[in-house]
Design an enzyme around this catalytic site. Structure first.
Site, PDB file in Angstrom:
ATOM      1  N   ASP A 155     -52.566 -78.240 -36.856  1.00 40.57           N
ATOM      2  CA  ASP A 155     -51.104 -77.480 -36.928  1.00 40.57           C
ATOM      3  C   ASP A 155     -51.319 -76.217 -37.463  1.00 40.57           C
ATOM      4  O   ASP A 155     -51.937 -76.065 -38.499  1.00 40.57           O
ATOM      5  CB  ASP A 155     -50.290 -78.513 -37.804  1.00 40.57           C
ATOM      6  CG  ASP A 155     -48.690 -78.509 -37.331  1.00 40.57           C
ATOM      7  OD1 ASP A 155     -48.132 -77.670 -36.666  1.00 40.57           O
ATOM      8  OD2 ASP A 155     -48.216 -79.490 -37.616  1.00 40.57           O
ATOM      9  N   HIS A 215     -48.453 -68.581 -34.023  1.00 40.04           N
ATOM     10  CA  HIS A 215     -47.713 -69.786 -34.712  1.00 40.04           C
ATOM     11  C   HIS A 215     -48.641 -71.073 -34.846  1.00 40.04           C
ATOM     12  O   HIS A 215     -48.516 -71.868 -35.618  1.00 40.04           O
ATOM     13  CB  HIS A 215     -46.227 -70.146 -34.433  1.00 40.04           C
ATOM     14  CG  HIS A 215     -45.352 -69.135 -34.516  1.00 40.04           C
ATOM     15  ND1 HIS A 215     -44.272 -69.267 -35.718  1.00 40.04           N
ATOM     16  CD2 HIS A 215     -45.078 -67.840 -34.142  1.00 40.04           C
ATOM     17  CE1 HIS A 215     -43.497 -68.296 -35.608  1.00 40.04           C
ATOM     18  NE2 HIS A 215     -44.169 -67.560 -34.692  1.00 40.04           N
TER      19      HIS A 215
HETATM   20  P1  ADQ Z   1     -43.596 -76.887 -34.551  1.00 45.66           P
HETATM   21  O1  ADQ Z   1     -44.505 -77.624 -33.743  1.00 45.66           O
HETATM   22  O2  ADQ Z   1     -42.099 -76.995 -33.831  1.00 45.66           O
HETATM   23  O3  ADQ Z   1     -43.716 -75.551 -34.818  1.00 45.66           O
HETATM   24  P2  ADQ Z   1     -42.915 -77.570 -37.416  1.00 45.66           P
HETATM   25  O4  ADQ Z   1     -43.224 -76.329 -38.055  1.00 45.66           O
HETATM   26  O5  ADQ Z   1     -43.331 -78.818 -37.979  1.00 45.66           O
HETATM   27  O6  ADQ Z   1     -43.632 -77.659 -36.035  1.00 45.66           O
HETATM   28  O7  ADQ Z   1     -41.298 -77.697 -37.157  1.00 45.66           O
HETATM   29  C1  ADQ Z   1     -40.479 -76.854 -36.732  1.00 45.66           C
HETATM   30  C2  ADQ Z   1     -38.884 -77.252 -37.173  1.00 45.66           C
HETATM   31  O8  ADQ Z   1     -38.593 -78.230 -36.394  1.00 45.66           O
HETATM   32  C3  ADQ Z   1     -38.763 -77.631 -38.781  1.00 45.66           C
HETATM   33  O9  ADQ Z   1     -37.802 -76.951 -39.166  1.00 45.66           O
HETATM   34  C4  ADQ Z   1     -38.471 -79.140 -38.488  1.00 45.66           C
HETATM   35  O10 ADQ Z   1     -37.678 -79.664 -39.461  1.00 45.66           O
HETATM   36  C5  ADQ Z   1     -38.025 -79.352 -37.075  1.00 45.66           C
HETATM   37  N1  ADQ Z   1     -38.362 -80.514 -36.420  1.00 45.66           N
HETATM   38  C6  ADQ Z   1     -39.608 -80.855 -36.306  1.00 45.66           C
HETATM   39  N2  ADQ Z   1     -39.360 -82.286 -35.972  1.00 45.66           N
HETATM   40  C7  ADQ Z   1     -38.180 -82.529 -35.983  1.00 45.66           C
HETATM   41  C8  ADQ Z   1     -37.415 -83.755 -35.507  1.00 45.66           C
HETATM   42  N3  ADQ Z   1     -37.882 -85.083 -34.968  1.00 45.66           N
HETATM   43  N4  ADQ Z   1     -36.193 -83.757 -35.708  1.00 45.66           N
HETATM   44  C9  ADQ Z   1     -35.529 -82.485 -36.093  1.00 45.66           C
HETATM   45  N5  ADQ Z   1     -35.976 -81.592 -36.521  1.00 45.66           N
HETATM   46  C10 ADQ Z   1     -37.192 -81.376 -36.207  1.00 45.66           C
HETATM   47  C11 ADQ Z   1     -44.813 -74.374 -34.369  1.00 45.66           C
HETATM   48  C12 ADQ Z   1     -46.122 -75.018 -34.929  1.00 45.66           C
HETATM   49  C13 ADQ Z   1     -45.975 -74.895 -36.447  1.00 45.66           C
HETATM   50  C14 ADQ Z   1     -45.645 -73.897 -37.242  1.00 45.66           C
HETATM   51  C15 ADQ Z   1     -44.322 -73.554 -36.814  1.00 45.66           C
HETATM   52  C16 ADQ Z   1     -43.672 -72.305 -37.231  1.00 45.66           C
HETATM   53  O11 ADQ Z   1     -46.628 -75.699 -34.364  1.00 45.66           O
HETATM   54  O12 ADQ Z   1     -47.243 -75.347 -36.947  1.00 45.66           O
HETATM   55  O13 ADQ Z   1     -45.345 -74.292 -38.488  1.00 45.66           O
HETATM   56  O14 ADQ Z   1     -44.355 -73.049 -35.194  1.00 45.66           O
HETATM   57  O15 ADQ Z   1     -44.519 -71.211 -37.265  1.00 45.66           O
END
Ligand code: ADQ
Length: 490
Positions: free
Chosen positions: A396, A186
């Site tokens: 990311d 991921h």
């Molecule tokens: P993450 O680093 O967790 O995931 P991201 O893809 O931006 O990052 O977010 C994941 C989920 O968490 C989204 O549904 C988002 O809405 C929710 N989220 C993030 N911040 C939040 C907040 N402050 N409050 C509430 N909800 C929040 C990892 C990788 C990413 C990749 C995903 C999926 O780092 O690059 O996109 O896995 O593969």
């Protein structure tokens, strides 16, 4: 609960576990089951909001049925007392594994988040190499391999998730597991030179060759991974469609870019429901001001200092702007005990304090900065009402917030997405306003451009971004990954 085994048990207990898992996942009986493996599982009964990976996997397994193996959340005194429970909820059987406390720290905070996360996000300078962490990472991976061996059958497909389990492919092969085993990474995969900064780089590369296929988020990640694996053992690589095939260390692996997406319909349902009271009252306080939003975990990879600096510069350029906008940044503290996260938090709080001190008046505050967690419905409704979404990671894998922001906009009058060119999402979402987050002036200028963008241009950009979002919808992504796994199994 449908079964409990300690990891010391073998023989008939192993057969019973396998039969039990098979009996309670009848939908895939004929074609072999799907066994997903990730550090955390998201059970429907859980009260906490799942992260990106958990949400995506839950959606995928919900559609197909299958077994999901992950950490139980329990820490135990030693490996001998670790239990492996199988329990059914809805269409999914959960295989929940206890972990020894002494290994968990080194595995999770130590090696996965203290070494692999910074290196894979291009920040080897932030990696911390503590004696024993790699051994703990290996020990936890071995425990998972033993648990999977208890439930996996010949026709099953094993779908492993993320950097916590890079060596699992090799460990499953060592245990003679005949199933097809795939990894989805991921997070980004770095250039070879950056990967080599990991002292155990060669051992990890060798173990990754135990996978039949590895999915990554972008074509850049696929190239980096293929070139790195080949270079680590002087092997060869071939182009194969959009991906690669690598031959090295006497093994071969397929590598494919399979960009992840979101549950578009599910998210649209959330925003079709009435907004939470807090969102309605927030909208009333806006009083006609323009709204900007940022949603991130408080992680150094997410570029929060750069984003807030960009907003700061936007206000400094013309201080009258402070009364015309409200930026809401939700950044719950994540991995707070890892030193680099603590440093980022202090840095971000200092910039937020600077903005508040310089621009807050007796009647208005242009920045809402929250480090509290906020529920999914509130986040979705806030995004839907924002004029501008700011997604500015310095690195990311994908960034699902970028896709969620676009998906919840009103197509007739959509907000504008400002997106870092270093997010995996930027590879396809070229109709966003792409910025280099290190260029503070460019971030400030992008905010100005976004707020001034005519409706027709906003609609055109939104239309083209929605094509990407539908094309990578979570159900399509799952189908693509499973098709890829099935092809690799042939
Ligand atoms: P993450 O680093 O967790 O995931 P991201 O893809 O931006 O990052 O977010 C994941 C989920 O968490 C989204 O549904 C988002 O809405 C929710 N989220 C993030 N911040 C939040 C907040 N402050 N409050 C509430 N909800 C929040 C990892 C990788 C990413 C990749 C995903 C999926 O780092 O690059 O996109 O896995 O593969």
């Amino acid at each position: 609960m449908v079964g409990t085994w300690t990891l010391g048990e073998v023989g008939s207990a192993r057969d019973t576990a396998r039969e039990t898992a098979r009996a309670i996942t009848p939908r895939l009986e004929l074609e072999g089951r799907l066994i997903a493996v990730s550090n955390r599982v998201a059970r429907p009964s859980a009260t906490t909001s799942p992260g990106g990976l958990a949400q995506a996997l839950g959606d995928a397994l919900h559609v197909r049925g299958g077994t999901w193996i992950g950490w139980s959340g329990n820490l135990v005194a030693d490996a001998a007392s670790a239990e492996f429970d199988l329990l059914a909820e809805g269409e999914i059987v959960y295989g929940l594994l206890d972990l020894p406390a002494e290994d968990f720290q080194g595995f999770y905070e130590g090696y996965a988040n203290g070494v692999l996360w910074p290196v894979f996000h291009g920040r080897p300078d932030l990696s911390v190499h503590e004696a024993g962490d790699y051994a703990a990472y290996q020990a936890v991976n071995r425990a998972f391999a033993d648990a999977i061996a208890r439930v996996a059958g010949r026709d099953d497909t094993i779908w492993v998730h993320d950097y916590h389990f890079l060596p699992l492919g090799g460990l499953l092969r060592e245990r003679g597991i005949p199933s097809c085993v795939g990894l989805f990474l991921h997070i980004p995969f770095p250039h070879t030179g950056v990967f080599r900064t990991i002292p155990e780089a060669e051992a990890i590369a060798r173990a990754m060759m135990g996978y039949d296929t590895i999915g990554v988020q972008t074509t850049r990640d696929a190239r980096n991974l293929a070139e790195t694996l080949a270079a680590m053992g002087e092997g060869t690589l071939l182009r194969r469609g959009e991906g690669y095939e690598v031959f090295v260390f006497g093994e071969h692996v397929r590598i494919m870019p399979l960009p992840i997406g979101i549950d578009v319909a599910g998210l649209r349902d959330v925003v079709s429901a009435p907004p939470p009271a807090a969102v309605s009252s927030f909208c009333r306080t806006l009083g006609g001001r323009r709204s900007l939003i940022g949603i991130d975990r408080l992680d150094y990879s997410k570029g929060l200092p750069q984003k807030l600096q960009g907003f700061y510069r936007y206000l400094q350029t013309d201080p009258r702007r402070a009364d015309k906008v409200v930026m809401t940044q939700i950044a719950p503290i994540s991995r707070g005990t890892v030193p680099a996260y603590e440093k980022t938090r202090r840095e971000v709080e200092a910039i937020a304090g600077g903005i508040a001190g310089e621009f807050t008046s007796l009647t208005h505050n242009p920045l809402n900065f929250l480090t509290r967690a906020v529920d999914r419905a509130t986040v979705a409704h806030l995004m839907a009402r924002a004029d501008v979404g700011l997604v500015t990671p310095i690195a990311d894998g994908m960034n699902l917030v970028a896709k969620e922001f676009v998906a919840v906009q009103d197509p007739a009058d959509p907000g504008v997405l400002i997106l870092s060119e270093f997010a995996g999402a930027a590879e396809a979402m070229t109709s966003a306003l792409l910025v280099n987050p290190h260029d503070i002036e460019a971030v400030a200028a992008a905010i100005e451009t976004a707020l001034a963008m005519p409706r027709e241009q906003r609609r055109e950009r939104h239309f083209s971004l929605m094509e990407v979002i539908h094309d990578t919808d979570i159900s399509r992504w799952t189908e693509r990954c499973l098709t890829e796994l099935a092809t690799a199994a042939d």
